[in-house]
Scaffold this motif. Structure first.
Motif, PDB file in Angstrom:
ATOM      1  N   UNK A  15      27.052  36.363  75.495  1.00  9.65           N
ATOM      2  CA  UNK A  15      27.423  35.596  76.667  1.00  9.65           C
ATOM      3  C   UNK A  15      27.314  34.098  76.385  1.00  9.65           C
ATOM      4  N   UNK A  16      26.274  33.705  75.667  1.00 12.53           N
ATOM      5  CA  UNK A  16      26.091  32.295  75.325  1.00 12.53           C
ATOM      6  C   UNK A  16      27.241  31.795  74.456  1.00 12.53           C
ATOM      7  N   UNK A  17      27.718  32.661  73.554  1.00 11.13           N
ATOM      8  CA  UNK A  17      28.816  32.289  72.659  1.00 11.13           C
ATOM      9  C   UNK A  17      30.080  32.016  73.468  1.00 11.13           C
ATOM     10  N   UNK A  18      30.368  32.834  74.440  1.00  9.52           N
ATOM     11  CA  UNK A  18      31.564  32.612  75.255  1.00  9.52           C
ATOM     12  C   UNK A  18      31.436  31.327  76.075  1.00  9.52           C
ATOM     13  N   UNK A  19      30.227  31.001  76.500  1.00 10.10           N
ATOM     14  CA  UNK A  19      30.001  29.750  77.214  1.00 10.10           C
ATOM     15  C   UNK A  19      30.299  28.558  76.317  1.00 10.10           C
ATOM     16  N   UNK A  20      29.837  28.617  75.084  1.00 13.36           N
ATOM     17  CA  UNK A  20      30.085  27.542  74.109  1.00 13.36           C
ATOM     18  C   UNK A  20      31.581  27.414  73.843  1.00 13.36           C
ATOM     19  N   UNK A  21      32.260  28.545  73.679  1.00 11.44           N
ATOM     20  CA  UNK A  21      33.704  28.516  73.437  1.00 11.44           C
ATOM     21  C   UNK A  21      34.449  27.900  74.621  1.00 11.44           C
ATOM     22  N   UNK A  22      34.051  28.237  75.818  1.00 14.07           N
ATOM     23  CA  UNK A  22      34.685  27.669  77.004  1.00 14.07           C
ATOM     24  C   UNK A  22      34.442  26.163  77.089  1.00 14.07           C
ATOM     25  N   UNK A  23      33.268  25.719  76.718  1.00 14.07           N
ATOM     26  CA  UNK A  23      32.988  24.282  76.710  1.00 14.07           C
ATOM     27  C   UNK A  23      33.881  23.574  75.692  1.00 14.07           C
TER      28      UNK A  23
END
Length: 59
Positions: A1-9
């Protein structure tokens, strides 16, 4: 989930940079356009008025 947050940022940052570049290019285009034809005429054309309606006579 953290990885997808970073990608979205990252995507958001890329989009923001693209929008800034687009804005700068639009301003540059406006400046060039206004050097060629009067601002009032250019604005009327942008609003979709027929070119024939923008004709002006200066005395």
């Amino acid at each position: 989930m953290f990885v997808s947050f970073i990608l979205e940022q990252q995507k958001s940052k890329i989009l923001e940079e693209s929008m800034k570049k687009l804005d700068a290019e639009m301003k540059r285009t406006d400046q060039l356009l206004y050097q060629m034809i009067p601002k009032a005429v250019a604005d009327r054309l942008r609003r979709g008025e027929p070119a024939i309606n923008t004709c002006q006579v200066q005395y």
